[in-house]
Design a protein around this motif. Structure first.
Motif, PDB file in Angstrom:
ATOM      1  N   ALA A  18       0.717  -1.201   0.047  1.00 10.18           N
ATOM      2  CA  ALA A  18       0.331  -0.169  -0.004  1.00 10.18           C
ATOM      3  C   ALA A  18       0.805   1.169   0.122  1.00 10.18           C
ATOM      4  CB  ALA A  18      -0.891  -0.118   1.306  1.00 10.18           C
ATOM      5  N   LYS A  35      -0.791   6.249  -6.435  1.00  9.06           N
ATOM      6  CA  LYS A  35      -2.146   5.814  -5.793  1.00  9.06           C
ATOM      7  C   LYS A  35      -2.651   6.977  -4.868  1.00  9.06           C
ATOM      8  CE  LYS A  35      -2.857   2.055  -8.180  1.00  9.06           C
ATOM      9  NZ  LYS A  35      -3.562   1.880  -9.225  1.00  9.06           N
ATOM     10  N   TRP A  56      -4.731   4.898   0.475  1.00  7.45           N
ATOM     11  CA  TRP A  56      -4.395   3.557   0.414  1.00  7.45           C
ATOM     12  C   TRP A  56      -3.712   3.221   1.768  1.00  7.45           C
ATOM     13  CZ3 TRP A  56      -3.178  -0.215  -3.835  1.00  7.45           C
ATOM     14  CH2 TRP A  56      -3.951  -0.087  -4.820  1.00  7.45           C
TER      15      TRP A  56
END
Length: 109
Positions: free
Chosen positions: A21, A30, A34
């Protein structure tokens, strides 16, 4: 022993997912959210290692290392689409043997 193996595999999954993550946020662009499941996963990882049947944390962590390395190579293959080569596999086997020695040897109290 089966309980310990299951705990180690679950801990490895939680650690790899949590670390991925962060990787996805910092290296793949991302969104920052996350990090929420990533941090939760890392907390779960730490909790799971407390379930290993040993009185020494360091020994639990050391033996876990072999499982983590092997799990990371499985992640490499399944999640990233890169098949581990023979050197990866040899390294994983050596690490698992080391983990077994650490975990199963008759240690002094």
């Amino acid at each position: 022993m089966i309980h310990t193996a299951i705990v180690y595999v679950l801990a490895a999954l939680a650690e790899i997912a949590g670390c991925f993550a962060f990787w996805a946020w910092l290296r793949m662009g991302k969104p920052v959210w996350w990090l929420v499941p990533g941090c939760t996963s890392l907390v779960l990882f730490a909790y799971l290692l407390t379930l290993v049947d040993t009185s020494q944390a360091g020994r639990a962590y050391a033996a876990y290392g072999g499982i983590y390395i092997t799990s990371a190579l499985v992640w490499l293959w399944l999640a990233e689409g890169v098949r581990p080569d023979r050197w990866d596999m040899l390294g994983a086997v050596l690490c698992l043997l080391g983990a077994a020695v650490i975990l199963l040897a008759p240690h002094r109290a």
